[in-house]
Motif scaffolding. Structure first.
Motif, PDB file in Angstrom:
ATOM      1  N   SER A  59       0.831  -1.213   0.000  1.00 11.07           N
ATOM      2  CA  SER A  59       0.000   0.000   0.000  1.00 11.07           C
ATOM      3  C   SER A  59       0.861   1.257   0.000  1.00 11.07           C
ATOM      4  CB  SER A  59      -0.934   0.010   1.215  1.00 11.07           C
ATOM      5  OG  SER A  59      -1.863  -1.038   1.131  1.00 11.07           O
ATOM      6  N   ASN A  65       2.860   5.589  -6.630  1.00  6.79           N
ATOM      7  CA  ASN A  65       2.503   5.347  -8.032  1.00  6.79           C
ATOM      8  C   ASN A  65       3.707   4.962  -8.909  1.00  6.79           C
ATOM      9  OD1 ASN A  65       0.584   5.048  -9.974  1.00  6.79           O
ATOM     10  ND2 ASN A  65       0.706   7.170 -10.661  1.00  6.79           N
ATOM     11  N   SER A 119      -6.973  -1.565  -5.889  1.00 11.38           N
ATOM     12  CA  SER A 119      -8.122  -0.695  -6.144  1.00 11.38           C
ATOM     13  C   SER A 119      -8.215   0.432  -5.098  1.00 11.38           C
ATOM     14  CB  SER A 119      -9.407  -1.524  -6.136  1.00 11.38           C
ATOM     15  OG  SER A 119     -10.525  -0.700  -6.265  1.00 11.38           O
ATOM     16  N   ASN A 120      -7.989   0.086  -3.843  1.00 11.78           N
ATOM     17  CA  ASN A 120      -8.058   1.087  -2.758  1.00 11.78           C
ATOM     18  C   ASN A 120      -6.978   2.146  -2.885  1.00 11.78           C
ATOM     19  OD1 ASN A 120     -10.268  -0.203  -1.655  1.00 11.78           O
ATOM     20  ND2 ASN A 120      -9.076  -1.289  -0.100  1.00 11.78           N
ATOM     21  N   CYS A 121      -5.862   1.800  -3.490  1.00 11.79           N
ATOM     22  CA  CYS A 121      -4.754   2.745  -3.642  1.00 11.79           C
ATOM     23  C   CYS A 121      -4.866   3.566  -4.913  1.00 11.79           C
ATOM     24  CB  CYS A 121      -3.421   1.995  -3.612  1.00 11.79           C
ATOM     25  SG  CYS A 121      -3.064   1.317  -1.989  1.00 11.79           S
ATOM     26  N   LYS A 122      -5.879   3.309  -5.686  1.00  6.22           N
ATOM     27  CA  LYS A 122      -6.135   4.057  -6.921  1.00  6.22           C
ATOM     28  C   LYS A 122      -4.889   4.144  -7.809  1.00  6.22           C
ATOM     29  CE  LYS A 122     -10.017   6.538  -5.015  1.00  6.22           C
ATOM     30  NZ  LYS A 122     -10.460   5.402  -4.320  1.00  6.22           N
ATOM     31  N   THR A 123      -4.284   2.997  -8.026  1.00  6.26           N
ATOM     32  CA  THR A 123      -3.094   2.923  -8.858  1.00  6.26           C
ATOM     33  C   THR A 123      -3.478   2.491 -10.275  1.00  6.26           C
ATOM     34  OG1 THR A 123      -0.928   1.876  -9.108  1.00  6.26           O
ATOM     35  CG2 THR A 123      -2.652   0.537  -8.160  1.00  6.26           C
ATOM     36  N   ASP A 124      -2.602   2.765 -11.218  1.00  7.91           N
ATOM     37  CA  ASP A 124      -2.819   2.332 -12.592  1.00  7.91           C
ATOM     38  C   ASP A 124      -2.298   0.919 -12.829  1.00  7.91           C
ATOM     39  OD1 ASP A 124      -3.974   4.757 -13.261  1.00  7.91           O
ATOM     40  OD2 ASP A 124      -2.068   5.644 -13.869  1.00  7.91           O
TER      41      ASP A 124
END
Length: 127
Positions: A59, A65, A119-124
């Motif tokens: 996380s 990112n 998904s929770n970390c809003k990563t690509d």
């Protein structure tokens, strides 16, 4: 950060069901030295971080990112051939990656758990 290198080679592994298993130790030090050598030969300024593969560290890394996430560790197929009846407890959870708990013990994480973390970390980054 361009590259995040997470490594996991725990000494003791078990599922929450109590089923224990042994996996061979990985030479992640050698693997990372090869990556560092390749980066140095490229003569580009690549920022990287290496750390033990725990869910918390995953996380933390994802917040930065990275362009590349490299996981050096074991996976276990979620089927009766590999897990016997234990696979029934994890039906529809996907396969497993073996993370660490921060105390040299395995932390078996399902594919769904890892996808949720991503998904929770809003990563690509995609699995």
């Amino acid at each position: 950060m361009h590259l995040a290198f997470l490594f996991s080679s725990p000494l003791l592994n078990s599922f929450s069901s109590g089923k224990q298993f042994v996996l061979p130790q990985l030479d992640f030090v050698k693997e990372f030295m090869q990556i560092e050598k390749a980066l140095a030969e490229g003569k580009t300024n690549i920022r990287y971080k290496k750390m033990v593969a725990t869910l918390d560290n995953l996380s933390d890394v994802l917040i930065k990112n990275p362009q590349v996430l490299h996981f050096s560790g074991h996976g276990v197929k979620n089927d009766s051939e590999h897990l016997g009846k234990t696979c029934e407890l994890y039906k529809d959870e996907g396969d497993f990656l073996i993370f660490e708990d921060g105390k040299c013990c395995g932390a078996v994480k399902t594919e769904n758990t890892i996808k949720t973390t991503l998904s929770n970390c809003k990563t690509d980054i995609k699995v």
